[in-house]
Design a protein around this motif. Structure first.
Motif, PDB file in Angstrom:
ATOM      1  N   SER A 136     -35.701 -24.392  11.485  1.00 46.34           N
ATOM      2  CA  SER A 136     -35.327 -25.413  10.506  1.00 46.34           C
ATOM      3  C   SER A 136     -35.160 -26.780  11.160  1.00 46.34           C
ATOM      4  O   SER A 136     -35.326 -27.810  10.504  1.00 46.34           O
ATOM      5  CB  SER A 136     -34.028 -25.008   9.791  1.00 46.34           C
ATOM      6  OG  SER A 136     -32.925 -25.015  10.684  1.00 46.34           O
ATOM      7  N   LEU A 139     -38.613 -28.294  10.971  1.00 45.89           N
ATOM      8  CA  LEU A 139     -39.011 -28.554   9.585  1.00 45.89           C
ATOM      9  C   LEU A 139     -38.240 -29.733   9.006  1.00 45.89           C
ATOM     10  O   LEU A 139     -38.810 -30.595   8.332  1.00 45.89           O
ATOM     11  CB  LEU A 139     -38.778 -27.297   8.748  1.00 45.89           C
ATOM     12  CG  LEU A 139     -39.660 -26.089   9.097  1.00 45.89           C
ATOM     13  CD1 LEU A 139     -39.222 -24.864   8.308  1.00 45.89           C
ATOM     14  CD2 LEU A 139     -41.125 -26.395   8.821  1.00 45.89           C
ATOM     15  N   ILE A 140     -36.928 -29.799   9.268  1.00 40.56           N
ATOM     16  CA  ILE A 140     -36.138 -30.916   8.756  1.00 40.56           C
ATOM     17  C   ILE A 140     -36.524 -32.217   9.453  1.00 40.56           C
ATOM     18  O   ILE A 140     -36.511 -33.289   8.836  1.00 40.56           O
ATOM     19  CB  ILE A 140     -34.635 -30.612   8.927  1.00 40.56           C
ATOM     20  CG1 ILE A 140     -34.237 -29.442   8.026  1.00 40.56           C
ATOM     21  CG2 ILE A 140     -33.786 -31.837   8.576  1.00 40.56           C
ATOM     22  CD1 ILE A 140     -32.844 -28.923   8.242  1.00 40.56           C
ATOM     23  N   LEU A 143     -39.284 -33.305   7.425  1.00 40.08           N
ATOM     24  CA  LEU A 143     -38.896 -33.697   6.070  1.00 40.08           C
ATOM     25  C   LEU A 143     -38.322 -35.112   6.039  1.00 40.08           C
ATOM     26  O   LEU A 143     -38.585 -35.879   5.109  1.00 40.08           O
ATOM     27  CB  LEU A 143     -37.853 -32.722   5.514  1.00 40.08           C
ATOM     28  CG  LEU A 143     -38.304 -31.306   5.178  1.00 40.08           C
ATOM     29  CD1 LEU A 143     -37.116 -30.484   4.669  1.00 40.08           C
ATOM     30  CD2 LEU A 143     -39.427 -31.308   4.141  1.00 40.08           C
ATOM     31  N   ALA A 209     -30.455 -30.345   2.723  1.00 43.63           N
ATOM     32  CA  ALA A 209     -31.784 -29.923   3.164  1.00 43.63           C
ATOM     33  C   ALA A 209     -32.753 -29.813   1.986  1.00 43.63           C
ATOM     34  O   ALA A 209     -33.916 -30.228   2.080  1.00 43.63           O
ATOM     35  CB  ALA A 209     -31.685 -28.581   3.898  1.00 43.63           C
ATOM     36  N   ALA A 213     -36.179 -31.978   1.103  1.00 41.01           N
ATOM     37  CA  ALA A 213     -37.455 -31.360   0.736  1.00 41.01           C
ATOM     38  C   ALA A 213     -38.021 -31.979  -0.542  1.00 41.01           C
ATOM     39  O   ALA A 213     -39.221 -32.258  -0.637  1.00 41.01           O
ATOM     40  CB  ALA A 213     -37.267 -29.850   0.570  1.00 41.01           C
ATOM     41  N   ASN A 247     -44.944 -27.880   4.724  1.00 44.97           N
ATOM     42  CA  ASN A 247     -43.655 -28.113   5.367  1.00 44.97           C
ATOM     43  C   ASN A 247     -42.504 -27.911   4.383  1.00 44.97           C
ATOM     44  O   ASN A 247     -41.488 -27.281   4.706  1.00 44.97           O
ATOM     45  CB  ASN A 247     -43.625 -29.534   5.934  1.00 44.97           C
ATOM     46  CG  ASN A 247     -42.501 -29.728   6.926  1.00 44.97           C
ATOM     47  OD1 ASN A 247     -42.517 -29.161   8.011  1.00 44.97           O
ATOM     48  ND2 ASN A 247     -41.515 -30.510   6.541  1.00 44.97           N
ATOM     49  N   ALA A 251     -39.613 -25.023   4.657  1.00 45.08           N
ATOM     50  CA  ALA A 251     -38.233 -25.481   4.746  1.00 45.08           C
ATOM     51  C   ALA A 251     -37.403 -24.944   3.584  1.00 45.08           C
ATOM     52  O   ALA A 251     -36.271 -24.480   3.772  1.00 45.08           O
ATOM     53  CB  ALA A 251     -38.186 -27.010   4.759  1.00 45.08           C
ATOM     54  N   THR A 252     -37.958 -24.985   2.400  1.00 47.21           N
ATOM     55  CA  THR A 252     -37.255 -24.474   1.221  1.00 47.21           C
ATOM     56  C   THR A 252     -37.016 -22.976   1.336  1.00 47.21           C
ATOM     57  O   THR A 252     -35.945 -22.466   0.958  1.00 47.21           O
ATOM     58  CB  THR A 252     -38.055 -24.785  -0.048  1.00 47.21           C
ATOM     59  OG1 THR A 252     -38.294 -26.193  -0.127  1.00 47.21           O
ATOM     60  CG2 THR A 252     -37.312 -24.336  -1.289  1.00 47.21           C
TER      61      THR A 252
END
Length: 455
Positions: A136, A139-140, A143, A209, A213, A247, A251-252
């Motif tokens: 994460s 990924l964050i 984002l 988060a 997204a 992405n 992430a979700t």
């Protein structure tokens, strides 16, 4: 088992979210590696401190240092000074790694000689949670690339404020316990509120988060028409859109998994088991008699007697050995943990208050977290307990319920909760008014025998 996932996610996700928001150049050396190695070293240091029996002191010191570096990290939201940033996130990773190790120490994975399936599954859930948390981070980091600099700073400040509240509450409480900060009601109230808020912060981090997204997905370039923009521009736009969509999807998914585990644990798995409703029983003469044929199912059978004072005295019968008849009756209370009671899961008797598992053959013995034993006789068919034994156990219980009893003078039914009472030879009697009570107090032997029997 879900607790092993939740411990990792709750302890580390907020810090990882903050680290990702500060990962400006997406360099592994500046944020990720210092944080990663800090977490690993923090976990190991706590293990050593616990072995040396100084874990509480070490955690207090590290929490205070972590709080200081959280305050220092406010600078790196606005300024870029890599050497200081590397040190800051190493110390923060160390602090949060040690904190995770402290939380998980209360629930050891392998605390027995045998490696059972539950321990193996719990171990893999812990590793799975760590993998998701570290993934994460990347990924964050992607984002937040769609955020404007001002918005990125706002998100970072919000997350940092939450981390500071959490760590400040924990560190203050530890200092108060150690006597370094004087305790008083106002301070305790503020700390309690901070700790209470901290229990819900993981859901706020999940919300942040998910919001990132959504904002990242909304920032996708508009789908282009191949004929109007040309093949190269079309493919370039399509690639950006697909990259963002991928992405956001991953992430979700990670955040959703963490949310599901957290909700499952908070709403279901962490709730203590509830005892079954006891069967109310009455004595036959001055004896309680129970047929042990009921114990052939090897389950826990719970009963209760309501004393004249309204005390609910709970007790249960079990068969201590599955392969032969060995009945026992005990009070459904513990001298250490109180009267929350016991449940039977599988082959174990479990204390609801402290979750200690008790080996059934030891039930009926004194000591430890065993249910309080009581004297009884077993004639091969029935367990027999004296009335005085059950009533004598009323001090082990706190629940008072309403019971309709006879006024020994007027012979009318009255409530034990709303009527006047009088103690005579160890028995409590209740009266509908002052007049009947006065008559009883003057000549009680006219109305009852000393053993409590009404005349």
């Amino acid at each position: 088992m879900s607790i092993y996932f939740v411990q990792v996610f709750t302890a580390l996700f907020g810090f990882v979210l903050f680290a990702a928001l500060n990962n400006k150049d997406k360099s592994l050396k500046t944020i990720f590696l210092p944080s990663f190695f800090g977490i690993v070293i923090g976990i190991l240091v706590f293990k050593i401190a616990r072995y040396a029996l100084i874990d509480d002191r070490v955690k207090m010191i590290v929490d205070c240092i972590t709080l200081g570096f959280l305050l220092l990290s406010l600078l790196w939201i606005f300024f870029e000074f890599k050497p200081a940033k590397i040190l800051t996130f190493f110390i923060l990773g160390f602090g949060y790694g040690l904190n995770y190790s402290a939380v998980s120490a209360l629930f050891p994975l392998f605390n027995g000689e045998l490696l059972d399936t539950q321990s193996v599954i719990s171990f893999f859930l812990m590793l799975f949670a760590m993998f998701l948390v570290f993934v994460s981070f990347f990924l964050i980091s992607n984002l937040k690339s769609s955020l404007k600099p001002l918005n990125l700073k706002i998100f970072s400040l919000i997350v940092l404020a939450c981390l500071i509240v959490d760590k400040l509450s924990a560190a203050t409480l530890e200092l108060m316990r150690a006597g370094f900060i004087r305790s008083h009601s106002d301070m305790l109230s503020i700390v309690a509120k901070g700790i209470y808020i901290s229990t819900f912060l993981v859901y706020f981090y999940v919300f942040i988060a998910l919001l990132l997204a959504v904002l990242n997905f909304a920032s996708r370039p508009i789908a282009a028409d191949k004929k109007s923009v040309g093949v190269i521009a079309f493919r370039f736009t399509k690639a950006i859109r697909e990259k963002i969509a991928t992405n956001v999807k991953f992430a979700t998914s990670i955040v959703a998994v963490g949310l599901i585990f957290s909700l499952y644990y908070d709403l279901y798995a962490s709730r203590p088991p509830e005892i079954s409703e006891p069967i109310l029983v009455e004595p036959k003469g001055d004896k309680f008699i129970f047929d042990v044929d009921m114990l052939k199912d090897n389950q826990l059978h719970r009963f209760a007697y309501i004393t004249d004072e309204g005390k609910q005295v709970r007790f249960f019968l079990i068969n201590r050995f599955e392969d032969r008849l060995s009945p026992v009756i005990v009070f459904d209370s513990c001298m250490i943990c109180g009267d929350m009671g016991y449940v039977k899961k599988g082959k174990d008797i479990i204390c609801i208050s402290c979750n200690v598992r008790i080996f059934p053959p030891t039930v009926g013995k004194e000591g430890g977290c065993n249910p309080i034993p009581m004297p009884f006789t077993f004639d091969g068919k029935n367990i027999i307990v004296d009335y005085s034994t059950i009533v004598g156990g009323s001090n082990y219980f706190s629940k008072v319920v309403e019971k309709m009893v006879l006024d020994p003078v007027s012979r009318k039914k009255v409530s034990n909760l709303t009527s006047r009472s009088y103690l005579y030879y160890g028995h409590t009697y209740f009266f509908e008014n002052n007049e009947t009570q006065a008559k009883f107090e003057t000549n009680p032997e006219i109305y009852v025998d000393t053993n409590g029997t009404l005349k």
